[in-house]
Design an enzyme around this catalytic site. Sequence first.
Site, PDB file in Angstrom:
ATOM      1  N   GLU A 165     -27.949  -0.591 -14.204  1.00  0.00           N
ATOM      2  CA  GLU A 165     -27.596   0.801 -14.569  1.00  0.00           C
ATOM      3  C   GLU A 165     -27.032   0.872 -15.991  1.00  0.00           C
ATOM      4  OE1 GLU A 165     -26.238   1.620  -9.959  1.00  0.00           O
ATOM      5  OE2 GLU A 165     -25.059   2.532 -11.584  1.00  0.00           O
TER       6      GLU A 165
ATOM      7  N   CYS B 198       9.305 -25.445 -11.757  1.00  0.00           N
ATOM      8  CA  CYS B 198      10.467 -24.834 -12.452  1.00  0.00           C
ATOM      9  C   CYS B 198      11.302 -23.952 -11.544  1.00  0.00           C
ATOM     10  CB  CYS B 198       9.955 -23.992 -13.638  1.00  0.00           C
ATOM     11  SG  CYS B 198       9.273 -22.406 -13.142  1.00  0.00           S
TER      12      CYS B 198
ATOM     13  N   CYS C  49       2.938 -19.069 -11.298  1.00  0.00           N
ATOM     14  CA  CYS C  49       4.400 -18.995 -11.435  1.00  0.00           C
ATOM     15  C   CYS C  49       4.762 -17.915 -12.450  1.00  0.00           C
ATOM     16  CB  CYS C  49       4.958 -20.346 -11.900  1.00  0.00           C
ATOM     17  SG  CYS C  49       6.738 -20.263 -12.226  1.00  0.00           S
TER      18      CYS C  49
ATOM     19  N   HIS D 278      -8.738 -11.408 -15.010  1.00  0.00           N
ATOM     20  CA  HIS D 278      -8.009 -10.690 -13.952  1.00  0.00           C
ATOM     21  C   HIS D 278      -7.520 -11.646 -12.867  1.00  0.00           C
ATOM     22  CE1 HIS D 278     -10.312  -6.874 -15.308  1.00  0.00           C
ATOM     23  NE2 HIS D 278      -9.273  -7.129 -16.081  1.00  0.00           N
TER      24      HIS D 278
ATOM     25  N   GLN E 269     -14.263 -10.998 -15.296  1.00  0.00           N
ATOM     26  CA  GLN E 269     -13.275 -10.062 -14.720  1.00  0.00           C
ATOM     27  C   GLN E 269     -13.164 -10.296 -13.216  1.00  0.00           C
ATOM     28  OE1 GLN E 269     -13.730  -5.889 -16.758  1.00  0.00           O
ATOM     29  NE2 GLN E 269     -15.748  -6.898 -16.741  1.00  0.00           N
TER      30      GLN E 269
HETATM   31  N1  APR Z   1     -26.581  -7.305 -11.306  1.00  0.00           N
HETATM   32  C1  APR Z   1     -25.956  -6.874 -12.431  1.00  0.00           C
HETATM   33  N2  APR Z   1     -25.137  -5.792 -12.468  1.00  0.00           N
HETATM   34  C2  APR Z   1     -24.977  -5.108 -11.310  1.00  0.00           C
HETATM   35  C3  APR Z   1     -25.589  -5.488 -10.092  1.00  0.00           C
HETATM   36  C4  APR Z   1     -26.428  -6.637 -10.125  1.00  0.00           C
HETATM   37  N3  APR Z   1     -27.060  -7.067  -9.030  1.00  0.00           N
HETATM   38  N4  APR Z   1     -25.210  -4.592  -9.130  1.00  0.00           N
HETATM   39  C5  APR Z   1     -24.374  -3.702  -9.731  1.00  0.00           C
HETATM   40  N5  APR Z   1     -24.249  -4.006 -11.026  1.00  0.00           N
HETATM   41  C6  APR Z   1     -23.422  -3.338 -12.041  1.00  0.00           C
HETATM   42  C7  APR Z   1     -23.167  -1.875 -11.812  1.00  0.00           C
HETATM   43  O1  APR Z   1     -24.222  -1.105 -12.362  1.00  0.00           O
HETATM   44  C8  APR Z   1     -21.857  -1.673 -12.596  1.00  0.00           C
HETATM   45  O2  APR Z   1     -22.142  -1.358 -13.950  1.00  0.00           O
HETATM   46  O3  APR Z   1     -22.153  -3.950 -12.005  1.00  0.00           O
HETATM   47  C9  APR Z   1     -21.182  -3.037 -12.528  1.00  0.00           C
HETATM   48  C10 APR Z   1     -19.970  -3.068 -11.630  1.00  0.00           C
HETATM   49  O4  APR Z   1     -18.995  -2.241 -12.212  1.00  0.00           O
HETATM   50  P1  APR Z   1     -17.539  -2.166 -11.534  1.00  0.00           P
HETATM   51  O5  APR Z   1     -17.688  -1.964 -10.079  1.00  0.00           O
HETATM   52  O6  APR Z   1     -16.757  -1.182 -12.342  1.00  0.00           O
HETATM   53  O7  APR Z   1     -16.940  -3.632 -11.724  1.00  0.00           O
HETATM   54  P2  APR Z   1     -16.321  -4.245 -13.025  1.00  0.00           P
HETATM   55  O8  APR Z   1     -16.991  -3.726 -14.246  1.00  0.00           O
HETATM   56  O9  APR Z   1     -16.306  -5.726 -12.840  1.00  0.00           O
HETATM   57  O10 APR Z   1     -14.804  -3.705 -12.974  1.00  0.00           O
HETATM   58  C11 APR Z   1     -13.913  -4.193 -13.937  1.00  0.00           C
HETATM   59  O11 APR Z   1     -12.110  -3.088 -12.809  1.00  0.00           O
HETATM   60  O12 APR Z   1     -10.721  -2.438 -11.093  1.00  0.00           O
HETATM   61  C12 APR Z   1     -10.977  -3.415 -12.013  1.00  0.00           C
HETATM   62  O13 APR Z   1     -10.166  -5.538 -11.570  1.00  0.00           O
HETATM   63  C13 APR Z   1     -11.271  -4.733 -11.369  1.00  0.00           C
HETATM   64  O14 APR Z   1     -12.263  -6.599 -12.549  1.00  0.00           O
HETATM   65  C14 APR Z   1     -12.477  -5.260 -12.130  1.00  0.00           C
HETATM   66  C15 APR Z   1     -12.565  -4.319 -13.326  1.00  0.00           C
END
Ligand code: APR
Length: 259
Positions: free
Chosen positions: A229, A164, A140, A132, A114
Amino acid sequence: MSEPESFDLAVRRAAQLLRRSQHAVALTGAGLSAESGIPTYRGTGGVWTRFGEPTIDGWDLFCQDPEAWWEHALEHRVGGSEFSEALDRAVPNPGHYAMAELEHMGRLAHVITQNIDNLQNVAGSRHITEIHGNRAKARCMRCGLRFPLNTIDTSILPPVCKECGGILKNDVVMFGEPIPQDVLDTCYRQTYRADLFLVVGTSAVVFPAAEFPIMAKRRGYPLIEINPEETSLSDIADVIVRAPAGEAVPALVELLLVP
Ligand code: APR
């Protein structure tokens, strides 16, 4: 929900499941890049937590007036300059390299990320789908071709596709923008082939990405979660490694190197 087991036991059980798998697929998120200095989106210090989520009219604004959108995009950057500077500075961390090593060892067939930061490509993964998009690319809007962003001519806005003549946008999928069909097709094809999902560093709250491990789980295949978490997938995870990816994924590789 079962309490996560000790790190060593969880990593050992995850390695056992990966050994048995013929087509493991990973879903990765911002947490995998956190140890590269890129803030996550949600939770403490997250970009959306601090600056709020982008307005979902970004895509509509682009469609209505791509020239104005490009003018604004070239002047401003999503998430504030702090976020963009973190992205510019970031290099892959041990978690990214270990994910690429799992692919090179033949233990990981595909990564659906993502993340838009390009770090999994830089770390050496080749079987990767960026659901994403990728901040280093332009796409394009007519033929779907992608180009390195730093190769497009922005002296005339909006920039157009040299193949294109279609209008170009940065490859990052905006809120409200449909995920490109070619990307979605690959994600679902890989999900249907998956006999194990390794979910690393994602809160699993954004769809359709969060759906892929659930689909595999529903077909009876194991789910491994690596995240310090709890997430919305923790309840259905077969193995939970409650640790940072930069620690957990290299430990997984080390165990899998032992015959
Ligand atoms: N190692 C592993 N996981 C971690 C670490 C780490 N060092 N630090 C934080 N995390 C975890 C957090 O606990 C959380 O569950 O990474 C996760 C991050 O979650 P988000 O901030 O929600 O990111 P993500 O899940 O990638 O979001 C998905 O949301 O807004 C959109 O486009 C955006 O691609 C993104 C999508």
